[in-house]
Design a protein around this motif. Sequence first.
Motif, PDB file in Angstrom:
ATOM      1  N   TYR A 102      21.324  -9.689 -43.756  1.00 49.59           N
ATOM      2  CA  TYR A 102      21.854 -10.870 -43.247  1.00 49.59           C
ATOM      3  C   TYR A 102      23.586 -11.325 -43.917  1.00 49.59           C
ATOM      4  N   GLU A 103      23.516 -10.915 -45.641  1.00 50.16           N
ATOM      5  CA  GLU A 103      24.864 -11.294 -45.241  1.00 50.16           C
ATOM      6  C   GLU A 103      25.903 -10.181 -44.724  1.00 50.16           C
ATOM      7  N   ALA A 104      27.165 -11.325 -44.288  1.00 48.70           N
ATOM      8  CA  ALA A 104      27.812 -10.255 -42.908  1.00 48.70           C
ATOM      9  C   ALA A 104      28.685  -9.239 -43.848  1.00 48.70           C
ATOM     10  N   ARG A 105      28.959  -9.421 -45.188  1.00 49.48           N
ATOM     11  CA  ARG A 105      29.878  -8.546 -46.088  1.00 49.48           C
ATOM     12  C   ARG A 105      29.295  -7.331 -46.753  1.00 49.48           C
ATOM     13  N   LEU A 106      27.822  -7.372 -47.381  1.00 49.70           N
ATOM     14  CA  LEU A 106      27.276  -6.864 -47.211  1.00 49.70           C
ATOM     15  C   LEU A 106      27.004  -5.686 -46.275  1.00 49.70           C
ATOM     16  N   ARG A 107      26.142  -6.510 -45.452  1.00 49.52           N
ATOM     17  CA  ARG A 107      25.820  -6.017 -44.571  1.00 49.52           C
ATOM     18  C   ARG A 107      26.913  -4.617 -43.706  1.00 49.52           C
ATOM     19  N   GLY A 108      27.755  -5.161 -43.373  1.00 55.60           N
ATOM     20  CA  GLY A 108      29.434  -3.905 -43.051  1.00 55.60           C
ATOM     21  C   GLY A 108      29.442  -3.363 -44.392  1.00 55.60           C
ATOM     22  N   GLN A 109      29.386  -3.219 -45.312  1.00 56.58           N
ATOM     23  CA  GLN A 109      28.912  -2.371 -46.048  1.00 56.58           C
ATOM     24  C   GLN A 109      28.628  -1.175 -45.807  1.00 56.58           C
ATOM     25  N   LEU A 110      26.913  -1.820 -45.975  1.00 55.10           N
ATOM     26  CA  LEU A 110      25.493  -1.114 -45.263  1.00 55.10           C
ATOM     27  C   LEU A 110      25.786   0.104 -43.876  1.00 55.10           C
ATOM     28  N   VAL A 111      25.933  -0.704 -43.285  1.00 62.26           N
ATOM     29  CA  VAL A 111      26.406  -0.053 -41.825  1.00 62.26           C
ATOM     30  C   VAL A 111      26.784   1.229 -41.997  1.00 62.26           C
ATOM     31  N   ALA A 112      28.639   0.950 -42.775  1.00 59.66           N
ATOM     32  CA  ALA A 112      29.230   1.902 -42.387  1.00 59.66           C
ATOM     33  C   ALA A 112      28.954   2.889 -43.262  1.00 59.66           C
ATOM     34  N   GLN A 113      27.849   2.788 -44.210  1.00 60.07           N
ATOM     35  CA  GLN A 113      26.830   4.085 -44.826  1.00 60.07           C
ATOM     36  C   GLN A 113      26.495   5.124 -43.843  1.00 60.07           C
ATOM     37  N   ALA A 114      25.847   3.773 -43.145  1.00 60.21           N
ATOM     38  CA  ALA A 114      24.483   4.278 -42.565  1.00 60.21           C
ATOM     39  C   ALA A 114      25.928   4.821 -40.665  1.00 60.21           C
ATOM     40  N   THR A 115      26.695   4.684 -40.895  1.00 54.95           N
ATOM     41  CA  THR A 115      27.494   5.816 -39.855  1.00 54.95           C
ATOM     42  C   THR A 115      27.533   6.706 -40.149  1.00 54.95           C
ATOM     43  N   VAL A 116      27.934   6.991 -41.166  1.00 53.88           N
ATOM     44  CA  VAL A 116      28.253   8.765 -41.949  1.00 53.88           C
ATOM     45  C   VAL A 116      26.798   9.016 -42.329  1.00 53.88           C
ATOM     46  N   ASP A 117      25.641   8.861 -42.558  1.00 55.12           N
ATOM     47  CA  ASP A 117      24.228   9.237 -43.014  1.00 55.12           C
ATOM     48  C   ASP A 117      23.488   9.750 -41.467  1.00 55.12           C
ATOM     49  N   HIS A 118      23.955   9.298 -41.166  1.00 54.83           N
ATOM     50  CA  HIS A 118      23.403   9.141 -39.535  1.00 54.83           C
ATOM     51  C   HIS A 118      24.273  10.363 -38.636  1.00 54.83           C
ATOM     52  N   GLY A 119      25.597  10.078 -38.490  1.00 50.62           N
ATOM     53  CA  GLY A 119      26.204   9.985 -37.409  1.00 50.62           C
ATOM     54  C   GLY A 119      26.196   9.157 -35.897  1.00 50.62           C
ATOM     55  N   VAL A 120      26.154   8.231 -36.509  1.00 47.41           N
ATOM     56  CA  VAL A 120      26.522   7.295 -35.266  1.00 47.41           C
ATOM     57  C   VAL A 120      27.637   6.363 -35.191  1.00 47.41           C
ATOM     58  N   SER A 121      27.409   5.721 -34.136  1.00 50.79           N
ATOM     59  CA  SER A 121      28.813   4.210 -34.553  1.00 50.79           C
ATOM     60  C   SER A 121      28.353   3.873 -34.850  1.00 50.79           C
ATOM     61  N   HIS A 122      29.592   2.368 -35.089  1.00 54.07           N
ATOM     62  CA  HIS A 122      29.344   1.156 -35.374  1.00 54.07           C
ATOM     63  C   HIS A 122      28.364   0.484 -34.294  1.00 54.07           C
ATOM     64  N   PRO A 123      28.974   0.333 -33.444  1.00 53.00           N
ATOM     65  CA  PRO A 123      28.416  -0.486 -32.416  1.00 53.00           C
ATOM     66  C   PRO A 123      27.182  -0.052 -31.839  1.00 53.00           C
ATOM     67  N   THR A 124      26.734   0.918 -32.315  1.00 51.41           N
ATOM     68  CA  THR A 124      24.961   1.338 -31.751  1.00 51.41           C
ATOM     69  C   THR A 124      24.399   0.956 -32.983  1.00 51.41           C
ATOM     70  N   ILE A 125      25.069   0.868 -34.304  1.00 50.84           N
ATOM     71  CA  ILE A 125      24.089   0.430 -35.398  1.00 50.84           C
ATOM     72  C   ILE A 125      23.960  -0.978 -34.964  1.00 50.84           C
ATOM     73  N   TYR A 126      25.021  -1.993 -34.502  1.00 47.83           N
ATOM     74  CA  TYR A 126      24.673  -3.216 -34.913  1.00 47.83           C
ATOM     75  C   TYR A 126      23.520  -3.333 -33.463  1.00 47.83           C
ATOM     76  N   ARG A 127      23.896  -3.034 -32.454  1.00 45.28           N
ATOM     77  CA  ARG A 127      23.066  -2.983 -31.593  1.00 45.28           C
ATOM     78  C   ARG A 127      21.511  -3.274 -31.777  1.00 45.28           C
ATOM     79  N   TYR A 128      21.372  -1.847 -32.100  1.00 44.55           N
ATOM     80  CA  TYR A 128      20.238  -1.428 -32.901  1.00 44.55           C
ATOM     81  C   TYR A 128      19.453  -2.883 -33.555  1.00 44.55           C
ATOM     82  N   LEU A 129      19.985  -3.414 -35.070  1.00 50.47           N
ATOM     83  CA  LEU A 129      19.936  -4.163 -35.417  1.00 50.47           C
ATOM     84  C   LEU A 129      19.721  -6.081 -34.825  1.00 50.47           C
TER      85      LEU A 129
END
Length: 612
Positions: A102-129
């Motif tokens: 829920y914290e913006a800075r840490l959320r950005g880091q977690l999402v960035a790592q998820a894009t690498v792990d799953h091969g999807v874009s940032h907007p897709t992950i934010y849409r899912y959240l």
Amino acid sequence: MLLRNDLLQYTHPTQRTLRVLWIAPEQSHAYVFDVAARSADVELVALPLLQADLRAGRARLLAADPYLMVVSQELLPPKHLQLRERAWRIVEALVAQEPGIYEARLRGQLVAQATVDHGVSHPTIYRYLRRYWQRGQTPNALLPDYCNSGGRGKVRQASAGVKRGRPRKNDAGDGPGMNADEEIRRTFRVAIARYAAGHAKFSRLGAYQQMLADFFSGRRIDAGSGRVLAAQDAPAALPTFGQFNYWLDHDDDRPPEVVRRSAATTARGLPSPDPYPPGADGDWQPPADGRPGACFHLDVVRTEVQLVSRADRQQTIGRPLVYVAIDAFSHMVAGVYIGMGAASWQHAMLALAHCGADKQRYSQQFGRRIEAVQWPSRHLPDTLSTHAALGGGTQRDTLLNNFNLRCVAANDGPDDWRAVLAKRFQLLAPDAAGAPCRLDGVLDLDQFTRIVIDCVLYHNNSAPLARAGHATPRALWEWGVAHRGGSLKTYPEQLLRCSLMPAAQATVTADGIELSGVAYTCARAINERWFERARSRGQWHVRVVYDPADMDMIYLLDPNAPMQFHACHMADGGGMPRHLAAVEIAALPRPVPAIPAAPLRSTTHAIASFAN
């Protein structure tokens, strides 16, 4: 008190609806999300400010959650299931990291790592959240938007041959009497509870006389047909009224209508105190960790008593199973269900559904008036620990996807509730066969349920817990809710119940929607002329859900609106008794259809008719 997933609707200064995503254990602050937001931004607010807005009328708490995604898994196309599973694999690890996500800075880091792990874009992950937080924080929130067509979530041991106590004063051929051993005292308890449930005013003599008529009249059960038959000889020894009175006064586990004789003579008409006091003994220390609702343990036990049908009290229907959901923190029984037959996952789910039910209304259905505070739980847990005998298999995924409720298999759980129930009924292993019992062939399902409710109330409100300084389960629950209860989850009762009922295939015929030989009808079937179509074009099948303990009503599943359940009532004119369980309906005698006799005709006339 605010809980996780609660919706707060504001009308000014701007109109918006906030969902409570997470509450700090110390109840100091919370993270909320605007369900209409276009981004995945989360707000940090002080929890007292939200509570002040509710008290001042600046915000109101929505009773129904219009964004919650609860659907029948069987109605979802495989493509939608694949999309949901793909999105959940991406989001699951992210949302588990609370409160960091829920914290913006840490959320950005977690999402960035998820894009690498799953091969999807940032907007897709934010849409899912965003969709996950908007729609109730369950995996089903990630389903495609086709579901928008749905609606709102509508005591010394007895020695053989030795009589305890003083001899009888008037021993005129009646013998020395009988010992009130544990089996007899168990009979006393059941007789007292049964009499208290059926009479407005409790009479000790009336309860004693009814007990002799019901449990000591001499009867047996035919093993082949299950019929209750009168025995040739009545029991040689009977308990005395003095024994009955003595044990009634020395038993703490008794219905609140029954007052000790010493208390009754001194009360002088004043109302009796609360029979289920909460509280703890003296200064007590709460457990160092844990919280209400973190985990419920789902257990099942078979009782050694043969029930009779409510439609035919000379016909037995088997031995009931008691399913209970127990809070692991407070050991309070949060839900209960009485089922028949073998232990099953489907029946256990109805005990889970009862966790979210109005216990005051439920108890009233069986003649027990209680205050809401005597059974306060109306929540689902974060994790469900289930007895291995219940199985479940892939059906556990439904709980995860609909309610974000994770299931783990475990044989051991809180078992202090069993001691209370065992005082009324001898408990067996879930798959063991019972032996003959004095209580066999007397109680029906309603009477048995009422006695179980009394046992649950006694356990929750009066049974001290040594692990918590002798506080009762209810007192520990209430303390935990006040100090550590921010993660409790609530859902609309009817939606929860319909979602967890067992499903079956019913047939639409010209006579109604038939299930287990019973015809039902509903407004949708009448409006769309289903029965006329079945008469002219033939029958077809539909999916329904039902409660095996009460077949008066079933619910039709709607493939086009997964969150809608159409109530179907028994069709009039069928002659079927009301409020029966499935096993009781199955035990009813089936009428043999009469075959009309053909008129007698001569052979010559028959040949002529054929020729014409």
